[in-house]
Design a protein around this motif. Structure first.
Motif, mmCIF file in Angstrom:
data_model
loop_
_atom_site.group_PDB
_atom_site.id
_atom_site.type_symbol
_atom_site.label_atom_id
_atom_site.label_comp_id
_atom_site.label_asym_id
_atom_site.label_seq_id
_atom_site.Cartn_x
_atom_site.Cartn_y
_atom_site.Cartn_z
ATOM 1 N N ALA A 1 42.884 35.287 33.748
ATOM 2 C CA ALA A 1 43.226 33.882 33.505
ATOM 3 C C ALA A 1 41.977 33.015 33.638
ATOM 4 O O ALA A 1 40.918 33.475 34.067
ATOM 5 N N ALA A 2 42.112 31.753 33.259
ATOM 6 C CA ALA A 2 40.976 30.836 33.326
ATOM 7 C C ALA A 2 40.898 30.167 34.696
ATOM 8 O O ALA A 2 41.914 29.949 35.361
ATOM 9 N N PHE A 3 39.678 29.848 35.127
ATOM 10 C CA PHE A 3 39.494 29.086 36.359
ATOM 11 C C PHE A 3 39.861 27.624 36.110
ATOM 12 O O PHE A 3 39.735 27.122 34.998
ATOM 13 N N GLY A 4 40.302 26.962 37.170
ATOM 14 C CA GLY A 4 40.748 25.584 37.029
ATOM 15 C C GLY A 4 39.619 24.588 36.852
ATOM 16 O O GLY A 4 39.850 23.466 36.415
ATOM 17 N N ARG A 5 38.394 24.967 37.195
ATOM 18 C CA ARG A 5 37.264 24.038 37.043
ATOM 19 C C ARG A 5 35.984 24.826 36.819
ATOM 20 O O ARG A 5 35.943 26.052 36.995
ATOM 21 N N GLN A 6 34.941 24.099 36.443
ATOM 22 C CA GLN A 6 33.637 24.692 36.208
ATOM 23 C C GLN A 6 32.694 24.264 37.338
ATOM 24 O O GLN A 6 32.618 23.075 37.665
ATOM 25 N N PRO A 7 31.976 25.197 37.950
ATOM 26 C CA PRO A 7 31.058 24.845 39.038
ATOM 27 C C PRO A 7 29.982 23.866 38.574
ATOM 28 O O PRO A 7 29.502 23.947 37.442
ATOM 29 N N GLN B 1 34.738 33.527 33.148
ATOM 30 C CA GLN B 1 35.716 34.536 32.757
ATOM 31 C C GLN B 1 35.854 35.525 33.904
ATOM 32 O O GLN B 1 34.923 36.274 34.206
ATOM 33 N N PRO B 2 37.015 35.520 34.608
ATOM 34 C CA PRO B 2 37.135 36.328 35.827
ATOM 35 C C PRO B 2 37.217 37.824 35.607
ATOM 36 O O PRO B 2 37.010 38.587 36.534
ATOM 37 N N GLY B 3 37.533 38.284 34.407
ATOM 38 C CA GLY B 3 37.664 39.721 34.201
ATOM 39 C C GLY B 3 39.013 40.236 34.666
ATOM 40 O O GLY B 3 39.873 39.477 35.110
ATOM 41 N N GLU B 4 39.196 41.535 34.577
ATOM 42 C CA GLU B 4 40.493 42.154 34.853
ATOM 43 C C GLU B 4 40.607 42.710 36.264
ATOM 44 O O GLU B 4 41.700 43.078 36.697
ATOM 45 N N HIS B 5 39.501 42.803 36.996
ATOM 46 C CA HIS B 5 39.528 43.455 38.293
ATOM 47 C C HIS B 5 39.518 42.421 39.421
ATOM 48 O O HIS B 5 38.631 41.563 39.470
ATOM 49 N N PRO B 6 40.496 42.483 40.341
ATOM 50 C CA PRO B 6 40.524 41.541 41.459
ATOM 51 C C PRO B 6 39.414 41.833 42.465
ATOM 52 O O PRO B 6 38.876 42.937 42.520
ATOM 53 N N GLY C 1 31.668 19.382 44.810
ATOM 54 C CA GLY C 1 32.993 19.968 45.012
ATOM 55 C C GLY C 1 32.897 21.234 45.844
ATOM 56 O O GLY C 1 31.840 21.613 46.356
ATOM 57 N N SER C 2 34.005 21.894 45.949
ATOM 58 C CA SER C 2 34.084 23.109 46.758
ATOM 59 C C SER C 2 33.260 24.236 46.144
ATOM 60 O O SER C 2 33.127 24.340 44.926
ATOM 61 N N ARG C 3 32.716 25.076 47.016
ATOM 62 C CA ARG C 3 31.993 26.253 46.543
ATOM 63 C C ARG C 3 32.909 27.473 46.462
ATOM 64 O O ARG C 3 32.437 28.589 46.268
ATOM 65 N N GLU C 4 34.208 27.243 46.634
ATOM 66 C CA GLU C 4 35.201 28.315 46.527
ATOM 67 C C GLU C 4 35.984 28.131 45.223
ATOM 68 O O GLU C 4 36.520 27.052 44.964
ATOM 69 N N LEU C 5 36.045 29.178 44.416
ATOM 70 C CA LEU C 5 36.832 29.158 43.189
ATOM 71 C C LEU C 5 37.747 30.375 43.190
ATOM 72 O O LEU C 5 37.385 31.436 43.706
ATOM 73 N N ASP C 6 38.936 30.212 42.624
ATOM 74 C CA ASP C 6 39.819 31.367 42.518
ATOM 75 C C ASP C 6 40.659 31.264 41.257
ATOM 76 O O ASP C 6 40.922 30.176 40.754
ATOM 77 N N ALA C 7 41.053 32.422 40.774
ATOM 78 C CA ALA C 7 41.889 32.510 39.574
ATOM 79 C C ALA C 7 42.517 33.893 39.546
ATOM 80 O O ALA C 7 42.069 34.823 40.225
ATOM 81 N N GLU C 8 43.577 34.018 38.761
ATOM 82 C CA GLU C 8 44.183 35.323 38.551
ATOM 83 C C GLU C 8 43.348 36.121 37.555
ATOM 84 O O GLU C 8 42.690 35.549 36.685
ATOM 85 N N ALA C 9 43.372 37.430 37.706
ATOM 86 C CA ALA C 9 42.643 38.294 36.785
ATOM 87 C C ALA C 9 43.110 38.039 35.347
ATOM 88 O O ALA C 9 44.303 37.975 35.081
#
Length: 256
Positions: free
Chosen positions: A18-24, A72-77, A8-16
């Motif tokens: 929040a959970a990511f949509g997939r697991q690498p 877990q993306p954390g709170e900081h963008p 899959g893609s090597r790019e992941l994104d999520a809001e601070a």
């Protein structure tokens, strides 16, 4: 194990926060391109954590596929890196780019959504707001701004009087209801767009008094949070408060 292949893609994104949509995931391959079941793969985060840890080692399944734990993306963008490699960091590796976007502000009518916190001296809020021509609405509702469920203190919200909202296009009112520009004491003229004072420690701000003007009709008070990149520009986070200026009462039938 000769190499790691990203799935899959090597790019992941999520809001601070929040959970990511997939697991690498990566696939461990030998020199002939065959999967390596049971391979030990370490996922190491820089700026992101995996189930509370900076690095976690997992075992590849029968197909040689190793799946990272929940990120877990954390709170900081910002932009961060997640690396998949063999334990110890020697050998093949795959980097994933992790983008954490700022979480949006949430605007809410505090008087309406939190009845238990209402001022007992004020009547319950009813929408749309209604008043006759040339009236003064001196007790407009309070608005609360939060981010990730916490109050957004010190934020300046813009409010504008609109006549209509057509899709993404808003139509500013050229007449009708207006505020007084209290920031310019020497020039106390009517304004229909205003930058409000900063929100308090609870993320709350009360709208200033609104003059309805002489023209009946339906209007909208649109509150907008500032853009992340340009505090002077509005973002897409809005709260609309409908307002109706009712016609004056009939004076009764004419007798000729």
């Amino acid at each position: 194990m000769a190499r790691l292949e990203p799935l899959g893609s090597r790019e992941l994104d999520a809001e601070a926060g929040a959970a990511f949509g997939r697991q690498p995931q990566v696939r461990a391959l030998d020199a002939h391109g065959h999967p390596v079941p049971g391979a030990r793969i370490t996922f190491r985060g820089n700026g992101v954590r995996l189930t509370g840890e900076a690095a976690v080692t997992v075992t590849a399944d029968r197909g040689g596929i190793a799946t990272a734990p929940v990120l877990q993306p954390g709170e900081h963008p910002g932009r961060f890196t997640l690396t998949a490699t063999v334990p110890g960091g020697r050998g093949p590796a795959v980097d994933f780019t992790v983008t954490v976007r700022p979480s949006p502000y949430r605007l809410e009518l505090w008087d309406q959504d939190h009845e238990g916190h209402e001022d007992p001296q004020r009547p319950p809020l009813s929408l749309p707001l209604k008043a006759g021509p040339d009236s003064l609405l001196s007790e407009l509702p309070s608005v609360r701004v939060t981010r990730n469920g916490r109050p957004a203190a010190g934020l300046r919200i813009a409010v504008a009087v609109l006549t209509a909202v057509k899709g993404e296009k808003q139509v500013p009112a050229l007449d009708g209801p207006f505020f007084r520009n209290e920031d310019e004491a020497e020039h106390d003229w009517p304004v229909r767009s205003l930058l409000l004072p900063p929100t308090d420690a609870d993320g709350r701000i009360t709208l200033p008094p609104l003059h309805t003007g002489p023209r009946p009709g339906s209007y909208m008070l649109r509150l907008t949070t500032p853009s992340e990149n340009d505090p002077a520009a509005p973002s897409g986070n809005v709260l609309d408060i409908p307002l109706t200026v009712t016609p004056p009462p009939a004076t009764g039938p004419r007798i000729s």
